[in-house]
Design a protein around this motif. Structure first.
Motif, PDB file in Angstrom:
ATOM      1  N   TYR A   8       0.858  -1.179   0.000  1.00  0.00           N
ATOM      2  CA  TYR A   8       0.000   0.000   0.000  1.00  0.00           C
ATOM      3  C   TYR A   8       0.896   1.230   0.000  1.00  0.00           C
ATOM      4  O   TYR A   8       1.877   1.296   0.737  1.00  0.00           O
ATOM      5  CB  TYR A   8      -0.929  -0.007   1.222  1.00  0.00           C
ATOM      6  CG  TYR A   8      -1.858  -1.188   1.190  1.00  0.00           C
ATOM      7  CD1 TYR A   8      -3.066  -1.099   0.520  1.00  0.00           C
ATOM      8  CD2 TYR A   8      -1.514  -2.397   1.788  1.00  0.00           C
ATOM      9  CE1 TYR A   8      -3.923  -2.186   0.469  1.00  0.00           C
ATOM     10  CE2 TYR A   8      -2.365  -3.488   1.732  1.00  0.00           C
ATOM     11  CZ  TYR A   8      -3.562  -3.378   1.067  1.00  0.00           C
ATOM     12  OH  TYR A   8      -4.403  -4.459   0.996  1.00  0.00           O
ATOM     13  N   TYR A   9       0.552   2.210  -0.813  1.00  0.00           N
ATOM     14  CA  TYR A   9       1.374   3.399  -1.009  1.00  0.00           C
ATOM     15  C   TYR A   9       0.623   4.622  -0.489  1.00  0.00           C
ATOM     16  O   TYR A   9      -0.520   4.863  -0.882  1.00  0.00           O
ATOM     17  CB  TYR A   9       1.706   3.564  -2.494  1.00  0.00           C
ATOM     18  CG  TYR A   9       2.423   2.351  -3.040  1.00  0.00           C
ATOM     19  CD1 TYR A   9       3.807   2.284  -3.039  1.00  0.00           C
ATOM     20  CD2 TYR A   9       1.717   1.263  -3.525  1.00  0.00           C
ATOM     21  CE1 TYR A   9       4.476   1.168  -3.515  1.00  0.00           C
ATOM     22  CE2 TYR A   9       2.374   0.128  -3.996  1.00  0.00           C
ATOM     23  CZ  TYR A   9       3.750   0.095  -3.988  1.00  0.00           C
ATOM     24  OH  TYR A   9       4.412  -1.017  -4.446  1.00  0.00           O
ATOM     25  N   LEU A  10       1.255   5.358   0.393  1.00  0.00           N
ATOM     26  CA  LEU A  10       0.656   6.553   0.998  1.00  0.00           C
ATOM     27  C   LEU A  10       1.572   7.746   0.794  1.00  0.00           C
ATOM     28  O   LEU A  10       2.789   7.636   0.969  1.00  0.00           O
ATOM     29  CB  LEU A  10       0.458   6.354   2.504  1.00  0.00           C
ATOM     30  CG  LEU A  10      -0.367   5.152   2.952  1.00  0.00           C
ATOM     31  CD1 LEU A  10      -0.252   4.976   4.446  1.00  0.00           C
ATOM     32  CD2 LEU A  10      -1.808   5.360   2.560  1.00  0.00           C
ATOM     33  N   ASN A  11       0.995   8.879   0.447  1.00  0.00           N
ATOM     34  CA  ASN A  11       1.751  10.123   0.354  1.00  0.00           C
ATOM     35  C   ASN A  11       1.493  10.955   1.600  1.00  0.00           C
ATOM     36  O   ASN A  11       0.359  11.069   2.046  1.00  0.00           O
ATOM     37  CB  ASN A  11       1.352  10.926  -0.889  1.00  0.00           C
ATOM     38  CG  ASN A  11       1.875  10.295  -2.147  1.00  0.00           C
ATOM     39  OD1 ASN A  11       2.987   9.774  -2.167  1.00  0.00           O
ATOM     40  ND2 ASN A  11       1.108  10.339  -3.203  1.00  0.00           N
ATOM     41  N   SER A  39       9.975   7.106   0.171  1.00  0.00           N
ATOM     42  CA  SER A  39      10.904   8.223   0.339  1.00  0.00           C
ATOM     43  C   SER A  39      10.862   8.840   1.738  1.00  0.00           C
ATOM     44  O   SER A  39      11.748   9.611   2.091  1.00  0.00           O
ATOM     45  CB  SER A  39      10.648   9.296  -0.720  1.00  0.00           C
ATOM     46  OG  SER A  39       9.353   9.857  -0.562  1.00  0.00           O
ATOM     47  N   CYS A  40       9.843   8.516   2.549  1.00  0.00           N
ATOM     48  CA  CYS A  40       9.792   9.008   3.923  1.00  0.00           C
ATOM     49  C   CYS A  40      10.776   8.220   4.791  1.00  0.00           C
ATOM     50  O   CYS A  40      10.869   7.000   4.683  1.00  0.00           O
ATOM     51  CB  CYS A  40       8.401   8.818   4.525  1.00  0.00           C
ATOM     52  SG  CYS A  40       7.088   9.837   3.861  1.00  0.00           S
ATOM     53  N   LYS A  41      11.489   8.926   5.643  1.00  0.00           N
ATOM     54  CA  LYS A  41      12.348   8.258   6.624  1.00  0.00           C
ATOM     55  C   LYS A  41      11.474   7.861   7.806  1.00  0.00           C
ATOM     56  O   LYS A  41      10.730   8.679   8.326  1.00  0.00           O
ATOM     57  CB  LYS A  41      13.460   9.195   7.083  1.00  0.00           C
ATOM     58  CG  LYS A  41      14.391   9.604   5.973  1.00  0.00           C
ATOM     59  CD  LYS A  41      15.398  10.624   6.484  1.00  0.00           C
ATOM     60  CE  LYS A  41      16.253  11.137   5.347  1.00  0.00           C
ATOM     61  NZ  LYS A  41      17.147  12.218   5.808  1.00  0.00           N
ATOM     62  N   SER A  55       6.727   9.681   0.523  1.00  0.00           N
ATOM     63  CA  SER A  55       5.841   8.525   0.381  1.00  0.00           C
ATOM     64  C   SER A  55       6.210   7.422   1.361  1.00  0.00           C
ATOM     65  O   SER A  55       7.375   7.235   1.708  1.00  0.00           O
ATOM     66  CB  SER A  55       5.902   7.984  -1.048  1.00  0.00           C
ATOM     67  OG  SER A  55       7.203   7.527  -1.341  1.00  0.00           O
ATOM     68  N   LEU A  56       5.187   6.723   1.830  1.00  0.00           N
ATOM     69  CA  LEU A  56       5.350   5.552   2.680  1.00  0.00           C
ATOM     70  C   LEU A  56       4.892   4.331   1.902  1.00  0.00           C
ATOM     71  O   LEU A  56       3.892   4.387   1.182  1.00  0.00           O
ATOM     72  CB  LEU A  56       4.481   5.650   3.936  1.00  0.00           C
ATOM     73  CG  LEU A  56       4.870   6.628   5.012  1.00  0.00           C
ATOM     74  CD1 LEU A  56       3.779   6.690   6.076  1.00  0.00           C
ATOM     75  CD2 LEU A  56       6.188   6.236   5.647  1.00  0.00           C
TER      76      LEU A  56
END
Length: 76
Positions: A8-11, A39-41, A55-56
């Motif tokens: 699942y991809y979350l912004n 891209s989120c740490k 993005s998570l």
């Protein structure tokens, strides 16, 4: 589906007027986990400038049947 993996991809966007620092996304319980491909740490060091997005990627790998829910509430 049981014994399969779904992603699942979350912004995550900062729509406010100030920079957000040290954003922490918490820990997910099995069968959920964060993937390092977003891209989120996720280690609490994320910084989002005003207007920025990261993005998570969440991996879901169920090994038993049942139902549940998840709430992701970042803290800064």
């Amino acid at each position: 589906p049981l014994n399969t993996t779904q992603y699942y991809y979350l912004n995550v966007s900062n729509t406010g007027g100030v920079k957000l620092t040290n954003i922490n996304f918490g820990i997910l319980a099995t069968p959920l986990s964060f993937e390092s491909t977003g891209s989120c740490k996720i280690d609490g060091s994320q910084i989002l400038e005003s207007g920025a997005t990261c993005s998570l990627v969440i991996k879901y790998s169920p090994t038993a049947t049942g139902s549940g829910s998840i709430v992701i509430q970042p803290t800064a």
